[in-house]
Design a protein around this motif. Sequence first.
Motif, mmCIF file in Angstrom:
data_model
loop_
_atom_site.group_PDB
_atom_site.id
_atom_site.type_symbol
_atom_site.label_atom_id
_atom_site.label_comp_id
_atom_site.label_asym_id
_atom_site.label_seq_id
_atom_site.Cartn_x
_atom_site.Cartn_y
_atom_site.Cartn_z
ATOM 1 N N ILE A 129 0.850 -1.201 0.000
ATOM 2 C CA ILE A 129 0.000 0.000 0.000
ATOM 3 C C ILE A 129 0.878 1.240 0.000
ATOM 4 C CG2 ILE A 129 -1.894 1.206 1.125
ATOM 5 C CD1 ILE A 129 -2.612 -1.603 0.115
ATOM 6 N N ASP A 130 1.693 1.371 1.026
ATOM 7 C CA ASP A 130 2.677 2.446 1.112
ATOM 8 C C ASP A 130 3.687 2.041 2.171
ATOM 9 O OD1 ASP A 130 1.544 3.112 3.627
ATOM 10 O OD2 ASP A 130 0.211 4.589 2.722
ATOM 11 N N ASN A 131 4.531 2.994 2.571
ATOM 12 C CA ASN A 131 5.593 2.657 3.510
ATOM 13 C C ASN A 131 5.086 2.230 4.881
ATOM 14 O OD1 ASN A 131 7.442 5.417 2.127
ATOM 15 N ND2 ASN A 131 7.658 3.265 1.621
ATOM 16 N N HIS A 132 3.803 2.477 5.140
ATOM 17 C CA HIS A 132 3.255 2.160 6.467
ATOM 18 C C HIS A 132 2.217 1.050 6.442
ATOM 19 C CE1 HIS A 132 5.302 5.519 8.375
ATOM 20 N NE2 HIS A 132 4.951 6.264 7.336
ATOM 21 N N TYR A 133 1.835 0.610 5.273
ATOM 22 C CA TYR A 133 0.767 -0.397 5.206
ATOM 23 C C TYR A 133 1.079 -1.458 4.157
ATOM 24 C CZ TYR A 133 -2.073 2.764 8.022
ATOM 25 O OH TYR A 133 -2.550 3.555 9.026
ATOM 26 N N LEU A 134 0.911 -2.711 4.570
ATOM 27 C CA LEU A 134 0.934 -3.851 3.671
ATOM 28 C C LEU A 134 -0.364 -4.620 3.873
ATOM 29 C CD1 LEU A 134 4.528 -5.293 4.285
ATOM 30 C CD2 LEU A 134 3.818 -3.824 2.392
ATOM 31 N N GLU A 135 -0.836 -5.230 2.825
ATOM 32 C CA GLU A 135 -2.008 -6.088 2.945
ATOM 33 C C GLU A 135 -1.610 -7.491 2.507
ATOM 34 O OE1 GLU A 135 -6.484 -5.146 1.990
ATOM 35 O OE2 GLU A 135 -5.531 -5.976 0.198
ATOM 36 N N VAL A 136 -1.861 -8.452 3.397
ATOM 37 C CA VAL A 136 -1.566 -9.839 3.061
ATOM 38 C C VAL A 136 -2.867 -10.612 2.987
ATOM 39 C CG1 VAL A 136 0.722 -9.817 4.103
ATOM 40 C CG2 VAL A 136 -1.243 -10.485 5.484
#
Length: 742
Positions: free
Chosen positions: A365-372
């Motif tokens: 998503i960005d440097n602060h968010y990932l979606e798994v």
Amino acid sequence: MKSIKIILILAFITFSFVLLKGFVHSQTDPPDIPLEGDPRCIAINPFTNQAVVANTKPNEVCIVDLASQTVITTIPVGKRPLGVAIDSDLNYALASSRHDHTLSVINLNTYQVIAKIPVGKSPEGIAVNELNGVPHNALVVNNQDDSVSVVDLGTLSVIRTIDVGRRPKDVAIDSDLNLALVVNEKDKNVSVIDLNTYEVTGSVPVGRKPRAISLNPETHLAVVTDSKDDSITTINLQNWQTTPLYVEDHPIDVAVNPLDNRALVLCDRDKLLVLVDLNTNTVIESYSLNKKSRGVAVNDFTNIAAVIDDKTDSLTLYQLPNPVPVITSINPEIVLRGSNATKVMIEGAGFIKTSTVSTLPVTFIDNHYLEVEVPESLLSGTGIYEIVVTNPTPNGGSSNPLTLYINNPLPTLTSLNPESTMAGTPGLTLTVNGTGFFNDTIVSINGIPRGFTLIDRTRIQIQLATTDLEVGKYLDITAFNPLPGGGQSNTLRFTVLNPVPVLSSIDPSSIIAGSPDFTLTLNGDNFVKTSIVSFNGQPVVSTYTSKTQLQSTIPATAIATPGNYPVKVINPTPGGGESSPLLFNVLNPVPTLSSITPTSITTGSPEFTLTLNGDNFISASIVSFNNQQYPAIFISTSQIEAAIPASAVATAGNYPVKVINPAPGGGETSTLTFTVESPTPPVEPQPEGSFGEQYQDLIPPDVTIQSYDPKRFSLITGLVRNLAGSPIADVSVNILGYPGYG
């Protein structure tokens, strides 16, 4: 003293230079991406991973795909473009043309120039305020006008001009603080503009020849290059403290990477790209460029720096050292067992597009968010799963772990099929629909666990036996999933309905009042084990024989009084009902009469009491005397009395006496004869020698016989009564005719 200070300063500078040289990153130069002539500035859209490069000699902008490292297209703009910026939300590229005094707006979806907006003289640096205001605004520094033009990117027009310091070169915007910072080369300071009012609120002194500025909107640190002092100045925008740091010879451009709060400083004379940690204000690494470069930009999503070189007309990419990621939270923290593939959002810092999370598919998503995406296969059972984010080399590493809990869901019941059945059904399959069912789910009926067949996670089947369905009742169905998570479901009620009973006959259908307890047999249909027998409106003890027969014990107290009593069968709820009633007859007995006392009386006697002896007398028995009925006085079932009035014995005769028991039942006895006699006159002896006469009447007891003729009659023992007709004890006479006389 001054000479000592100068020597110390020179020694420090020399030591710093040697130290920095030791940090120079030794690597083979990565391959170059060919560009058009004389590239001067660069900007990167991290979302599309495209770079926009302004080339001054052909007066055009190159759009470079950094993933494939190819130039997608070139777009003509105004003369001598010296500034570029990108509005990533609108996907616009902005290019300032120093000789045309214009700002070109390029739609990066179509790669077309959609506007050329006149601004001030010799525009250079550009910055975009993406967070505040709709549409977004761009600020363009006008080097020769000592001003900043505010451009509305919605209307594509200049809406305001702000005077700043002398020879402004570059501008940066902190959208969170709603501030703009303009580098004034000749005034050796940075003008601070309040974007709420578009007023200059102050200035911050920096080096002797400031050239470029970049900032981190997360830490609110701005970095200004000073090409004359070979240094950078870091400005804390929250307290306005400044911190200088020596870098290398002639820093001309800077790009702050918000990924790890590091600054990339381009030093053209030493041909170095210096990496500065703004957390510690130290140089941590330098990259040898082997060429004279003009501009630098960084894609914080890939952690790759892009450097342009106007001598070789090329763009070179540098992989920067990756940070160790940090996880602060995951959402959701709990995923339910049996779920479909589930997306989990990971929040933290230091994430890049090449971050991995074990073997799970990752969406950056960005440097602060990932979606798994947690696959369905991991959710088939309960347990825990450690979430760890790993950044690849160079450097990089694994984050702290956070636990994803896979818990049992709370089962829910939505419907039953069927919802009810009739009592007596010989078993059926009950389908329970809902969610959260597994093989280890506990399914209960009225609180007692029952076996079931799992069809899928939304459907189970329970076999209901004949014993479950033999009588009307409610079967409360629940499901329970154990820890972790789980819990008790809502309740659904399955109804076993009692049928409406049918009563066709009773045996016996009657009985004599006063009889002892007896057994009543009821025949019909739709009887159940909970059927209730009602006798004269009162429930009585009953025994279930079959669906067509019941037996009840009728107590003696229920049949003490004659009458026609309704008998019916009641099946309780659920369902149920009552049968049509049948009448049970409680009957009076048939009386018997064995004797009466007295048996005779003389005419003209007063009222007397007649005592009747026999059996089956009741309180309602009636005495019939000469076909006239008189109420009986009940003494016992074997004796009654009746008051016989004088009028009933006024006339001599033989009168029938009987006892009558009224209906229901009842009847009358056989008759006994009661004699009413005429009184007998006094008896005088006949003259001696007179012709004899037969005497049939009794001689009254008060008559004195003065003489008798033995030839005419003789005296033998017999019964003697007084005038009232009552026998006289111990006295009896019998007059017999002499055979020789008439």
